[in-house]
Design a protein around this motif. Structure first.
Motif, short mmCIF file in Angstrom:
data_model
loop_
_atom_site.label_atom_id
_atom_site.label_comp_id
_atom_site.label_asym_id
_atom_site.label_seq_id
_atom_site.Cartn_x
_atom_site.Cartn_y
_atom_site.Cartn_z
N LEU A 1 1.07 -5.26 -3.25
CA LEU A 1 0.76 -4.20 -3.01
C LEU A 1 -0.71 -4.11 -3.22
O LEU A 1 -1.50 -4.01 -4.55
N HIS A 2 -1.59 -4.04 -2.16
CA HIS A 2 -3.11 -4.14 -2.28
C HIS A 2 -3.77 -2.76 -2.05
O HIS A 2 -3.59 -2.21 -0.96
N ALA A 3 -4.63 -2.37 -3.17
CA ALA A 3 -5.41 -1.17 -2.80
C ALA A 3 -6.43 -1.44 -1.93
O ALA A 3 -6.88 -2.69 -1.45
N GLY A 4 -6.94 -0.55 -1.01
CA GLY A 4 -7.86 -0.53 0.22
C GLY A 4 -9.20 -0.26 -0.73
O GLY A 4 -9.49 0.08 -1.71
N GLU A 5 -10.13 -0.72 0.30
CA GLU A 5 -11.70 -0.42 -0.17
C GLU A 5 -12.28 0.16 0.82
O GLU A 5 -12.19 -0.31 1.92
N SER A 6 -12.77 1.43 0.69
CA SER A 6 -13.49 2.33 1.67
C SER A 6 -14.30 1.76 2.37
O SER A 6 -15.23 0.81 1.91
N GLY A 7 -14.20 1.88 3.71
CA GLY A 7 -15.06 1.10 4.83
C GLY A 7 -14.87 -0.30 5.06
O GLY A 7 -15.63 -0.89 5.84
N ARG A 8 -13.94 -0.98 4.24
CA ARG A 8 -13.84 -2.39 4.30
C ARG A 8 -12.29 -2.96 4.71
O ARG A 8 -12.47 -3.66 5.67
N SER A 9 -11.44 -2.51 4.12
CA SER A 9 -10.12 -2.89 4.24
C SER A 9 -9.04 -1.76 3.89
O SER A 9 -9.45 -1.05 2.57
N PRO A 10 -8.21 -1.48 4.66
CA PRO A 10 -7.16 -0.49 4.22
C PRO A 10 -6.20 -0.95 3.23
O PRO A 10 -5.96 -2.34 3.06
N ALA A 11 -5.52 -0.15 2.56
CA ALA A 11 -4.34 -0.64 1.66
C ALA A 11 -3.34 -1.27 2.50
O ALA A 11 -2.95 -1.11 3.69
N ALA A 12 -2.68 -2.18 1.79
CA ALA A 12 -1.68 -3.10 2.56
C ALA A 12 -0.39 -3.44 1.74
O ALA A 12 -0.53 -3.53 0.30
N ALA A 13 0.68 -3.42 2.12
CA ALA A 13 2.14 -3.82 1.62
C ALA A 13 2.60 -4.87 2.31
O ALA A 13 2.84 -4.88 3.47
N THR A 14 2.74 -6.05 1.70
CA THR A 14 3.33 -7.16 2.35
C THR A 14 4.43 -7.66 1.31
O THR A 14 4.56 -7.58 0.36
#
Length: 436
Positions: free
Chosen positions: A119-132
């Protein structure tokens, strides 16, 4: 408060012995039952006020408070992460910060099958949160279909809060998740230039070669709370179930849970005691180890599964094994039919076999018993009256080689048999001997 349990004791002629309690040193991973729709996955953890937040790590960098929850649809994760810097690439991978949940569910032949949720938090303007997800230790993981994950800035310091929902369909073996094991850890990477984990504080370490050694999941609420209540009322606190089965035993198109623990069978379900209680029965065995096998299977052809057990009963200097069916309904568990499959005395043993054959469409299955092997026993050394409480086993020196039974709507009736070619009628043998 009125007790909503219905006891039924399956009486046995054999003497019951005390069962020593197993020791459980491992701390379980708590997971809280949630009301449907109680959690809004928005990255803000105000919905989790009633849940116990546990912690891994310490200090202002690489530490986390977390909670796990579940409802009928899937798993929920809440995390309050203290981290001086969030490291995220455009595409999530091992070189990114993540909250990792490792789960292991029982599979075939007792082996555990693992799923790792990143579970990855997103970084505003760079990458969205992601669940893999992927197998534990896998270098490649795939996006989880149906997952929801949202992060939010953390108040009161550097870091972030994260909420995620993972559907049970994304977890291998999730049909038996309440028998599963798991852990949670924080994967904290130093920097994009050095994408190696700087720290990985965890609830418990992961040995990918021995997933069965992960801590057991400890659900709260619902059926788990009812099971805890049963165990407490019977002085069995902490005792692990021998079998934890799920199947449609009432014909209501929804699975009930049937747990075999110590010498008891306990059943739960939405329509059993209106979902607020349970029914149970004590098996006619001396110790838990005398329960050899258990499964749910429809053997009456009514689209309702019966509980099928193989158990050993002891007494009088010997023992017998039974193939037994039990019926479960909203108010009770009761023995339906039994047949002996093995006898043992100080002189030896004799056994028979039982097989189940699927019936034609609309017809109940057939249960067939067949003569087996004898070791040290014969007609002269095994002298006992046929049992009156169960179907007698077929003996190698008896007149019947094979006998079949089928449910006729009221009971299991004999529907066919084959003669034993080795059988010698005692009267005919005596007459022949007298003639000579």
């Amino acid at each position: 408060m009125r007790r909503l349990i219905t006891p039924l004791l399956f009486l046995s002629v054999f003497v019951s012995l005390a069962l020593p309690r197993a020791a459980h040193a491992q701390v379980a991973l708590p997971i809280t039952q949630l009301d449907e729709g109680a959690i809004r996955v928005d990255g803000v953890l105000r919905d989790w006020n009633g849940a116990h937040m546990a912690a891994v790590g310490s200090g202002a960098d690489a530490s986390m408070r977390y909670a796990l929850g579940y409802d009928s649809r899937g798993l929920y994760v809440a995390a309050d992460v203290q981290d001086e810097r969030l490291v995220r690439n455009r595409e999530p991978g091992d070189g990114d910060d993540a909250v990792i949940v490792t789960l292991a569910m029982p599979g075939a032949r007792g082996a555990f099958v693992g799923t790792e949720l990143w579970l990855h938090a997103g970084e505003s303007g760079r990458s969205p949160a992601a669940a893999t997800s992927g197998a534990p230790g896998a270098r490649r993981r795939t996006a989880i279909r149906g997952a929801t994950i949202v992060e939010a800035p953390r108040t009161g310091g550097a870091g972030y809060t994260l909420e995620a929902f993972i559907p049970f369909a994304a977890i291998t073996g999730a049909a038996r998740w309440q028998e599963g094991r798991g852990t949670i850890r924080l994967h904290d990477v130093d920097s994009l230039a050095h994408p190696e984990p700087e720290s990985e504080p965890a609830f418990a370490p992961v040995d990918r070669a021995h997933l069965d050694q992960l801590p057991p999941l400890r659900p709260s609420g619902g059926q788990s709370a009812l099971l805890d209540r049963f165990l407490h009322e019977h002085d069995l606190d902490g005792t692990a179930p021998r079998f934890d089965l799920r199947g449609d035993v009432l014909g209501d198109a929804q699975p009930e849970r049937v747990v075999l623990v110590d010498r008891f069978v306990v059943a739960f379900g939405p329509t059993i005691q209106s979902g607020r209680g349970f029914v149970f029965v004590q098996l006619g065995i001396d110790v838990a180890a005398d329960l050899r096998e258990a499964r749910l299977e429809d053997l009456t052809g009514d689209a309702k599964s019966e509980l099928v057990v193989t158990l050993r009963q002891r007494g009088g200097g010997g023992s017998r094994d039974l193939f037994q069916l039990l019926r479960i309904d909203e108010q009770a568990i009761a023995p339906l039919w039994s047949i002996e499959t093995r006898k043992e005395t100080s002189a030896g043993s004799v056994e028979s076999t039982v097989r189940v054959e699927r019936g034609r469409r609309g017809q109940a299955p057939t249960i067939t018993a067949r003569v087996g092997e004898s070791r040290g026993l014969d007609a002269s050394s095994l002298r006992e009256a046929p049992p009156t409480d169960v179907e007698a086993m077929l003996l190698p020196w008896g007149p019947v080689l094979e006998r079949s039974y089928r449910w006729d709507g009221r009971a299991f009736a004999r529907v066919g048999e084959r003669p034993n070619p080795r059988y010698v009628d005692p009267a005919a043998a005596a007459a022949a001997q007298a003639h000579h």
